[in-house]
Structure formats: structure tokens, C-alpha cells
Enzyme design. Structure first.
Site, mmCIF file in Angstrom:
data_model
loop_
_atom_site.group_PDB
_atom_site.id
_atom_site.type_symbol
_atom_site.label_atom_id
_atom_site.label_comp_id
_atom_site.label_asym_id
_atom_site.label_seq_id
_atom_site.Cartn_x
_atom_site.Cartn_y
_atom_site.Cartn_z
ATOM 1 N N LEU A 92 8.662 -2.675 1.648
ATOM 2 C CA LEU A 92 9.654 -3.299 -0.017
ATOM 3 C C LEU A 92 10.796 -2.117 -0.149
ATOM 4 C CD1 LEU A 92 6.629 -3.011 -2.223
ATOM 5 C CD2 LEU A 92 8.523 -4.643 -1.374
ATOM 6 N N ASN A 148 6.105 5.344 -4.419
ATOM 7 C CA ASN A 148 6.194 4.183 -5.874
ATOM 8 C C ASN A 148 7.132 2.931 -4.503
ATOM 9 O OD1 ASN A 148 8.622 5.133 -6.228
ATOM 10 N ND2 ASN A 148 8.969 3.216 -6.722
ATOM 11 N N CYS A 149 6.204 1.750 -4.949
ATOM 12 C CA CYS A 149 6.580 0.431 -4.687
ATOM 13 C C CYS A 149 7.921 0.006 -5.898
ATOM 14 C CB CYS A 149 6.147 -0.492 -4.101
ATOM 15 S SG CYS A 149 4.583 -0.776 -5.210
ATOM 16 N N MET A 150 8.059 -1.035 -5.773
ATOM 17 C CA MET A 150 9.219 -1.684 -7.351
ATOM 18 C C MET A 150 7.731 -1.604 -8.531
ATOM 19 S SD MET A 150 10.863 -5.018 -6.115
ATOM 20 C CE MET A 150 9.477 -5.879 -5.731
#
Length: 463
Positions: free
Chosen positions: A13, A404-406
Site C-alpha cells: 500500500l 496503519n494502511c488507508m
């Protein structure tokens, strides 16, 4: 392996974060739109996804908070690999796979050698800088190895690509189904990376070869976009229909449910981010999520059979739909198809929720109201949400690492059993996924990065 794949999916990501700006600028500055040649320079991002992927994987898998040296190690790894392959065989191009290989090797080298101590006269090159030297020495023989191995691997990949494309409508159905089905585990990014940036080849007008559905579509390949178009149906019509069904089926706290569903539906419609809605029913009704996965695959299949081709640069929302309409085939027909799926989604979800009494938001028994401040929409609530999450995962002492990702917090805990799923949802989480004893994912929504930063600030203050 599950933990590794989770981290790999998160790492992939990192380079994708560059796609929104690059894709939008590339499209807006095209000849058939604003015609600003200089802004076409943004296309270099899409044409160098292997480099970005190598850097992203090296950063994501490196066991350190400071990601600078791992990023440099990843860049050096893919650079040496590309140059080595070019010297030995100019016809070889590992594309996105070269980035994955280089990133994995770079992360391994960094984790293995970043604490190496050298004699005093070479001390400058030791410690965290030592992987920079090691990656060059390691990647040279790896480039030599892949110059021999890759032609056979490439033949296999090409055969798989031809098979997937040759399956026609069914191949598109399979991809769409697994794109949703794997989302709860965060593994869909691993599959997406190949289809988006590795599937198929197209030679542009400037004689440059590009790969992947997204890159080929934006460069005008008339065969690209069939694996992408179905997501417009899901994100612009399917998810809002689910939100409406949940709202209409609510028996209690109707205003709170309507506000939460409206926010999630708008997020999906405009940006293509679906998780805030999907995680409201994922765990309460696996049947509904299975149907959602089937409908996503079916949407792509229907568009293919109708000859409708459309694509996006980063997310299948209204922005990408409008900007890329000129590149599509029969793109306007996607709207009536989407409306038909809106009805299908709404009727199915409403009937299953009401007939099977699925305890989604607004139908829970003795449950507290959904969080009033939607993460990602109210800046003032981030610190409060972070503090509540920290409290309900066992406190600062239980946290080993946080990322975290999106839309999700991806955390490593000493013991995930200390995390209270019910209270985490009351604190603002849309969903909680425990992966073994140590790994947990907490679905927040578009504000996940802000919540993560506040969480780290609180932990630092309490240390």
C-alpha cells in the site's frame, strides 16, 4: 506465513499512496482534456511501479521505526537488479515482480545486518549503514541468477495471464470475487498488485512497453479495463445500496445509524473506499459478505459481456469515473447497470437482514449507539478515539508495534485476548480482526493515519 502476508499486503500500500496524484494529473493533462504536456511527467510514477514496490516492501518489512535506510536499500536492490538484467539480457523485464523480489531481499538484508559491528577503521560503514553495502554485493549474483531463471518464469506468468484473460467473463468474475473475499484478511493487495501493474503488455505510441491493467488503461490500451470496470458498480452503487438497506432495516437509534451509513456511502461513492460499510456486516453475517463478493465478481462479468470497459488510476469512485470516461468503451452504460445492481444489492441485503434478524448497526440488542464522530471526518475526535482504543486493547504495556494502511490500524500486541472487540467498536472502530495471539487489525476508516499518529503520541507521553 499469515503474519508475513499481512505485512506484505500492508507494504504494497505504501507505493499505492502515490497513485491518486499521479493518476489524476496524468488524466487531467491529457491531450483530450487540459492538454498540459509538462504535467504528463506524473506518468513516470505509473511506469516505475517496480521501483516504488521495492522501496515500499523494504520499508514495510524492515524491523525499525526509521524507514530511511530500508528505503534506500530497496532502491539500490531494484536498481542493481534492473541493471544486471539489462547487461546480461536486454530483452528481460521482470516488471512488478522485480520490485517484489528486490524489496523482499532488501528487507531481509536490512533485518539481518543492520546491527553489524565492524572493526574501528571501518566503523562508519557498520551498523545501520552496513545493509547498503551488503545489498549491492547480494543483488549482483541474484541478477545473474534471474537472468537464467526469469525467462522460464516469464513464460509461466505469460501463460497464466493468457489463461486468466482467456477465461473471459469467468476470469473477471473470479478476480472480482477474490478481491472482496480476501479483503478482511488484508491479502487482496497481494493479488491486486499483479493484475493492476503486471497483467498484460502494451506498447505505447512512444514505443514504450507498459504492463498492468491500470497502467495499460491510462496509456490507451483498448484491451485494458475489463478487470477494473466492475469495481465502479460495487463502489458507486453497491455499497450505497447496502448502506440504505441497513438504514431502512434499523429498529433503534435510527438517526445515528443513518448518519454513519450516509458517511460511509459517500466515502465509497466519491473515493472508492468501502471498508467503513463492509465491516459493519462482515462479522455479523458472513452470508451477506459472501453475497457481496459474488456480486462484485458478477458486476465485472456483466460489464464484460456487455462490452463495457472502464478503468481508474487509484479508486473506482465518481472522480475516477468522470475523469476516465473518455478512455472507456460504452462507459455511460455503466450507470444503468449500476442502478440495476443497486436494486439487487438493496433487496438482497434488506431481506436477509430483516428475515434472518441480522444484528447489524441499528438492530443490536442492548447495544450502545454507534460512535457519533466518524473517524476521518472530525479532526477533533482523533485523540479521543486513539485514547479509547489504547484503553480497550490492554493499555500501553500491551502494544509492541503500531502501523496503519488507508483504513486500518495494524498492530502487534503482547496478547490480543486483552482487546475488547465490543468496546473497540463503541470507541469508533468499524471492525476488529484478530490474527493469532499477537496481531490485530482495527478498521477505522479514512482517518486511520490520524488515529495512529495520536495513538503514538499518547504512548510516547505515557512512556
Amino acid at each position: 506465513m499469515k503474519h508475513f502476508l499481512q505485512k506484505l499486503g500492508k507494504s504494497l500500500l505504501i507505493p499505492i499512496a502515490a497513485l491518486p496524484a499521479a493518476g489524476l494529473l496524468l488524466r487531467l493533462s491529457a491531450v483530450d482534456m487540459l492538454d498540459i504536456p509538462l504535467f504528463q511527467a506524473s506518468g513516470v510514477i505509473l511506469n516505475n511501479m517496480d521501483i516504488l514496490i521495492a522501496i515500499g516492501i523494504a520499508m514495510g518489512l524492515a524491523n525499525t521505526k526509521d524507514k530511511g535506510i530500508p528505503a534506500l536499500t530497496g532502491f539500490l536492490a531494484v536498481s542493481v537488479l534492473q541493471e544486471g538484467l539489462g547487461i546480461l539480457n536486454q530483452n528481460l523485464d521482470m516488471s512488478v515482480f522485480g520490485g517484489v523480489v528486490a524489496g523482499l531481499v532488501a528487507a531481509f538484508i536490512y533485518n539481518r545486518f543492520h546491527q553489524t559491528r565492524l572493526p574501528s577503521m571501518f566503523a562508519f560503514f557498520g551498523g545501520e549503514k552496513f545493509p547498503i553495502t551488503m545489498i549491492i554485493l547480494v543483488m549482483i549474483p541474484i541478477a545473474g541468477l534471474f537472468s537464467v531463471v526469469w525467462p522460464y518464469a516469464q513464460s509461466g506468468i505469460d501463460a497464466f495471464s493468457q489463461m486468466l484473460v482467456g477465461l473471459g467473463a469467468f476470469g473477471i468474475f473470479v478476480f472480482g470475487f477474490f478481491n472482496r473475499f480476501l479483503l478482511p484478511f488484508g491479502l487482496h493487495h497481494v493479488m491486486n498488485t499483479y493484475v493492476y501493474f503486471g497483467l498484460g503488455r502494451f506498447e505505447t505510441a512512444s514505443r514504450e512497453t507498459v504492463t498492468g491493467e491500470i497502467t495499460r488503461f491510462l496509456n490507451g490500451d483498448p484491451a485494458a479495463g475489463y478487470f477494473l470496470g466492475g469495481f465502479f458498480v460495487t463502489m458507486m452503487f453497491g455499497i450505497p445500496a447496502i448502506a440504505l438497506a441497513i438504514t431502512r432495516a434499523a429498529r433503534t437509534k435510527k438517526k445515528e445509524t443513518k448518519a454513519l451509513m450516509s458517511s460511509g456511502a459517500a466515502t465509497s461513492l466519491i473515493t472508492g473506499i468501502t471498508e467503513p460499510i463492509e465491516f459493519t456486516f462482515l462479522f455479523t453475517s458472513p452470508l451477506l459478505y459472501f453475497l457481496h463478493s459474488v456480486y462484485t465478481g458478477l458486476a465485472g462479468m456483466v460489464l464484460y459481456l456487455l462490452g463495457i470497459r472502464h478503468g481508474f488510476s487509484w479508486g473506482a469512485g465518481a472522480i475516477d469515473y468522470a475523469l476516465n470516461l473518455n478512455l472507456s468503451d460504452r462507459g455511460l452504460l455503466l450507470i444503468p447497470v449500476g442502478l440495476a445492481f443497486f436494486v439487487l444489492y438493496y433487496v438482497t441485503f434488506y431481506l436477509v437482514i430483516t428475515k434472518r434478524n441480522v444484528p447489524v448497526i441499528g438492530r443490536e440488542q442492548d447495544a450502545e449507539a454507534p460512535a457519533k464522530s466518524e473517524p476521518g471526518t472530525m479532526h477533533s475526535g482523533y485523540e479521543t478515539i486513539a485514547a479509547n482504543i489504547l484503553q480497550h486493547i490492554g493499555g500501553r504495556e500491551n502494544v509492541i508495534a503500531c502501523d496503519n494502511c488507508m483504513t486500518r490500524l495494524r498492530m502487534k500486541l503482547t496478547d490480543t485476548s486483552l482487546a475488547d472487540e465490543t468496546k473497540l467498536k463503541q470507541a469508533g472502530a468499524h471492525g476488529v480482526i484478530k490474527i493469532g495471539r499477537h496481531d490485530i487489525q482495527i478498521v477505522i476508516g479514512p482517518g486511520a493515519a490520524h488515529v495512529k499518529r495520536e495513538l503514538e503520541n499518547i504512548i510516547e507521553r505515557e512512556s
